[in-house]
Scaffold this motif. Structure first.
Motif, PDB file in Angstrom:
ATOM      1  N   LEU A 100      67.320 -35.083  81.879  1.00 44.33           N
ATOM      2  CA  LEU A 100      66.544 -36.115  81.186  1.00 44.33           C
ATOM      3  C   LEU A 100      66.112 -37.244  82.121  1.00 44.33           C
ATOM      4  CD1 LEU A 100      68.646 -36.471  77.908  1.00 44.33           C
ATOM      5  CD2 LEU A 100      66.605 -35.066  78.277  1.00 44.33           C
ATOM      6  N   VAL A 101      66.808 -37.414  83.243  1.00 49.79           N
ATOM      7  CA  VAL A 101      66.506 -38.541  84.122  1.00 49.79           C
ATOM      8  C   VAL A 101      65.889 -38.116  85.456  1.00 49.79           C
ATOM      9  CG1 VAL A 101      68.275 -39.991  83.088  1.00 49.79           C
ATOM     10  CG2 VAL A 101      68.854 -38.598  85.088  1.00 49.79           C
ATOM     11  N   THR A 155      72.515 -49.190  89.970  1.00 49.50           N
ATOM     12  CA  THR A 155      73.213 -48.219  89.134  1.00 49.50           C
ATOM     13  C   THR A 155      73.752 -47.127  90.038  1.00 49.50           C
ATOM     14  OG1 THR A 155      73.078 -46.764  87.196  1.00 49.50           O
ATOM     15  CG2 THR A 155      71.141 -46.840  88.617  1.00 49.50           C
ATOM     16  N   SER A 156      74.948 -46.652  89.727  1.00 48.70           N
ATOM     17  CA  SER A 156      75.600 -45.663  90.583  1.00 48.70           C
ATOM     18  C   SER A 156      74.823 -44.364  90.638  1.00 48.70           C
ATOM     19  CB  SER A 156      77.027 -45.396  90.104  1.00 48.70           C
ATOM     20  OG  SER A 156      77.020 -44.882  88.784  1.00 48.70           O
ATOM     21  N   SER A 157      74.117 -44.040  89.563  1.00 48.10           N
ATOM     22  CA  SER A 157      73.235 -42.871  89.532  1.00 48.10           C
ATOM     23  C   SER A 157      72.447 -42.900  88.232  1.00 48.10           C
ATOM     24  CB  SER A 157      74.025 -41.561  89.624  1.00 48.10           C
ATOM     25  OG  SER A 157      74.872 -41.407  88.508  1.00 48.10           O
ATOM     26  N   GLY A 162      76.325 -46.741  83.155  1.00 47.51           N
ATOM     27  CA  GLY A 162      75.824 -48.014  83.652  1.00 47.51           C
ATOM     28  C   GLY A 162      74.316 -48.082  83.674  1.00 47.51           C
ATOM     29  N   HIS A 163      73.674 -46.964  84.000  1.00 50.62           N
ATOM     30  CA  HIS A 163      72.209 -46.903  83.955  1.00 50.62           C
ATOM     31  C   HIS A 163      71.722 -47.059  82.519  1.00 50.62           C
ATOM     32  CE1 HIS A 163      68.450 -44.217  83.849  1.00 50.62           C
ATOM     33  NE2 HIS A 163      68.080 -45.401  84.268  1.00 50.62           N
ATOM     34  N   LEU A 164      72.360 -46.338  81.605  1.00 47.89           N
ATOM     35  CA  LEU A 164      71.961 -46.421  80.201  1.00 47.89           C
ATOM     36  C   LEU A 164      72.192 -47.827  79.655  1.00 47.89           C
ATOM     37  CD1 LEU A 164      73.514 -43.029  79.157  1.00 47.89           C
ATOM     38  CD2 LEU A 164      71.075 -43.516  79.300  1.00 47.89           C
ATOM     39  N   ALA A 165      73.290 -48.463  80.074  1.00 43.76           N
ATOM     40  CA  ALA A 165      73.554 -49.837  79.632  1.00 43.76           C
ATOM     41  C   ALA A 165      72.487 -50.795  80.154  1.00 43.76           C
ATOM     42  CB  ALA A 165      74.942 -50.279  80.099  1.00 43.76           C
ATOM     43  N   ALA A 166      72.047 -50.585  81.405  1.00 41.92           N
ATOM     44  CA  ALA A 166      70.993 -51.444  81.960  1.00 41.92           C
ATOM     45  C   ALA A 166      69.679 -51.243  81.215  1.00 41.92           C
ATOM     46  CB  ALA A 166      70.817 -51.148  83.449  1.00 41.92           C
ATOM     47  N   ARG A 183      73.749 -43.991  95.569  1.00 36.83           N
ATOM     48  CA  ARG A 183      74.476 -42.735  95.704  1.00 36.83           C
ATOM     49  C   ARG A 183      75.958 -42.939  95.389  1.00 36.83           C
ATOM     50  NH1 ARG A 183      72.827 -40.188 101.419  1.00 36.83           N
ATOM     51  NH2 ARG A 183      74.309 -38.614 100.686  1.00 36.83           N
ATOM     52  N   GLY A 184      76.235 -43.516  94.232  1.00 37.88           N
ATOM     53  CA  GLY A 184      77.607 -43.730  93.822  1.00 37.88           C
ATOM     54  C   GLY A 184      77.911 -45.201  93.607  1.00 37.88           C
ATOM     55  N   THR A 185      79.076 -45.462  93.010  1.00 37.64           N
ATOM     56  CA  THR A 185      79.494 -46.831  92.701  1.00 37.64           C
ATOM     57  C   THR A 185      79.757 -47.645  93.958  1.00 37.64           C
ATOM     58  OG1 THR A 185      80.473 -46.106  90.610  1.00 37.64           O
ATOM     59  CG2 THR A 185      81.226 -48.209  91.503  1.00 37.64           C
ATOM     60  N   ALA A 186      80.439 -47.045  94.932  1.00 37.98           N
ATOM     61  CA  ALA A 186      80.869 -47.806  96.111  1.00 37.98           C
ATOM     62  C   ALA A 186      79.704 -48.473  96.851  1.00 37.98           C
ATOM     63  CB  ALA A 186      81.680 -46.915  97.052  1.00 37.98           C
ATOM     64  N   PRO A 187      78.640 -47.738  97.201  1.00 37.19           N
ATOM     65  CA  PRO A 187      77.538 -48.419  97.899  1.00 37.19           C
ATOM     66  C   PRO A 187      76.796 -49.425  97.027  1.00 37.19           C
ATOM     67  CG  PRO A 187      76.978 -46.121  97.470  1.00 37.19           C
ATOM     68  CD  PRO A 187      78.422 -46.281  97.136  1.00 37.19           C
ATOM     69  N   ALA A 188      76.719 -49.163  95.719  1.00 29.98           N
ATOM     70  CA  ALA A 188      76.077 -50.130  94.818  1.00 29.98           C
ATOM     71  C   ALA A 188      76.873 -51.425  94.791  1.00 29.98           C
ATOM     72  CB  ALA A 188      75.970 -49.537  93.416  1.00 29.98           C
ATOM     73  N   LEU A 189      78.178 -51.304  94.725  1.00 31.14           N
ATOM     74  CA  LEU A 189      79.038 -52.475  94.655  1.00 31.14           C
ATOM     75  C   LEU A 189      78.974 -53.288  95.952  1.00 31.14           C
ATOM     76  CD1 LEU A 189      81.054 -53.998  92.924  1.00 31.14           C
ATOM     77  CD2 LEU A 189      82.842 -52.439  93.728  1.00 31.14           C
ATOM     78  N   VAL A 190      78.883 -52.602  97.076  1.00 31.18           N
ATOM     79  CA  VAL A 190      78.757 -53.297  98.362  1.00 31.18           C
ATOM     80  C   VAL A 190      77.522 -54.190  98.375  1.00 31.18           C
ATOM     81  CG1 VAL A 190      78.243 -52.962 100.816  1.00 31.18           C
ATOM     82  CG2 VAL A 190      80.078 -51.645  99.735  1.00 31.18           C
TER      83      VAL A 190
END
Length: 321
Positions: A100-101, A155-157, A162-166, A183-190
Motif C-alpha cells: 500500500l505504501v 519515519t522509520s519506514s 509512526g508513519h501512519l500516526a504522522a 532506513r530504520g528507527t536508529a538513523p531517524a532518531l539520530v
C-alpha cells in the motif's frame, strides 16, 4: 550485520512431540532476517523470537540485519530462500502494508507470506528536537502552520505505525508537515537529536531511553491512557486529538510454501516463550506488551489492521512511493 545466537534446549520438551512428524527438521541452523537496522524495537523483538526458537528447537539461530529499500531488500531475501523451514522474516506491522505504501515492492506481503506469530506491541511516542521551544501539540501545530518549511517528520519506514500516526496527525490538525522515510528507527532518531529533523513518531519501546537521556523531548503518547513508564507524557487524546491511538506491533513470517506443521511448531514455541513470566516482565519494563495468539487469530488481526490503515491512507490521499 550478522550475529550468531547459540541457543539452549530450555523448551525442548515442548517441541519434542513434533519431532517424529517433522523427521530431521531442523537439522541445521535457521536464519532470521530482519529488514531494518539494528537497535530498534523491530530488531529487539525479532532477536527475542530467534532466542525462543533456538531454545525450543535445540538449534543455532543466525540473525541477519539486511536494511534497505523500506524493508524490501531483507524481505525479498526471505522470499528468495527455499521455503524449507530454515529462513524466516523478523519484521513489524510495516510488512503487511508494503503493497500500500510502495509502488512496486516486488511481492505481495499477504499473498506471498504467512504469519508465524505476532510477538509484541507498543504505543507510539511523538518526540522532537529538544532545542525547539514548543512543549505541546498545539504549539507544534501553530509553529508548523506559520513556517511549514521549518518542520518535518522522520519515519522509520513507510507503512510503520509512526508513519501512519504522522499521516493521521497531518490529517487531524491540518499541519501539512513533510514526512521523510529513513532506513530504520536508529538513523531517524539520530537526525532528530541533531536537529536535522524536528519530529518523530515511533515505538515507545525504542524511544523512551533517548527521552530519559534528555536527547529528545517527548510530546505525546498515542495510547488511551498515559504510560506507567512515562506518566509525565500526556496522551495525544488529552491534547485535543480524539481517538488518536497507534501502536507498533512485531512478528515473524514465513514464505508461503513452508510446511504448515513447521509453522505451527514455531508458533507454539514462540507463544510458550512469551508466556514465561520473566520474559513478559522484561518486555513490560520496555513499554512492550507480549502477544500470544494462534495463527488463525493473527490472520484475523492482520486482515482488520490492513483494512483500517488502507482506509486511512486513502482518506489522506497518500501516494505510494
Amino acid at each position: 550485520m550478522r550475529r550468531r545466537i547459540i541457543m539452549t534446549t530450555g523448551l525442548a520438551a515442548l517441541a519434542a512431540p513434533t519431532v517424529h512428524a517433522q523427521g530431521a527438521w531442523p537439522s541445521r541452523p535457521l536464519r532470521v532476517i530482519i529488514p531494518y537496522t539494528p537497535g530498534g524495537a523491530t530488531d529487539a523483538m525479532a532477536r527475542l523470537a530467534a532466542q525462543k526458537l533456538g531454545e525450543g528447537l535445540g538449534q543455532t539461530v543466525v540473525v541477519e540485519n539486511r536494511p534497505g529499500g523500506n524493508g524490501v531488500i531483507g524481505t525479498q531475501a526471505v522470499l528468495q530462500a527455499p521455503a524449507d523451514g530454515y529462513t524466516i522474516l523478523g519484521s513489524a506491522s510495516t510488512h503487511v502494508l508494503q503493497h500500500l505504501v510502495l509502488k512496486a515492492p516486488g511481492y505481495d506481503p499477504i499473498a506471498d507470506f504467512q504469519p508465524i506469530a505476532r510477538t509484541g506491541r507498543a504505543p507510539a511516542l511523538l518526540v522532537m528536537d529538544p532545542k525547539r521551544p514548543q512543549r505541546s501539540l498545539a504549539e507544534v501545530v501553530a509553529a508548523a502552520k506559520a513556517d511549514p518549511r521549518a518542520w518535518s517528520f522522520a519515519t522509520s519506514s513507510l507503512g510503520a505505525s509512526g508513519h501512519l500516526a504522522a499521516v493521521a496527525f497531518n490529517q487531524a490538525t491540518g499541519a501539512g508537515i513533510e514526512i521523510i522515510p529513513y532506513r530504520g528507527t536508529a538513523p531517524a532518531l539520530v537526525d532528530v537529536q541533531a536537529g536535522n529533523i524536528q519530529l518523530l513518531f515511533d515505538s515507545a519501546a525504542a524511544l523512551l531511553p533517548t527521552v530519559r537521556s534528555g536527547n529528545v523531548r517527548a510530546l505525546a503518547i498515542t495510547a488511551r491512557v498515559r504510560s506507567a513508564l512515562a506518566p509525565e507524557v500526556p496522551t495525544a487524546i488529552e491534547q485535543g486529538l480524539p481517538g488518536f491511538e497507534f501502536a507498533s506491533w512485531y512478528g515473524v513470517w514465513a514464505a508461503r510454501g513452508m510446511a504448515q506443521d513447521q509453522v505451527e511448531r514455531m508458533n507454539a514455541i514462540i507463544q510458550a516463550g512469551l508466556r514465561e513470566p520473566a520474559t513478559s516482565q522484561r518486555l513490560a519494563g520496555l513499554a512492550l506488551e507480549a502477544i500470544t495468539e494462534s495463527i488463525a487469530e493473527t490472520n484475523r488481526y492482520i486482515a482488520a489492521d490492513v483494512e483500517k490503515n488502507a482506509a486511512l491512507l486513502r482518506f489522506a490521499n497518500f501516494q505510494p512511493e
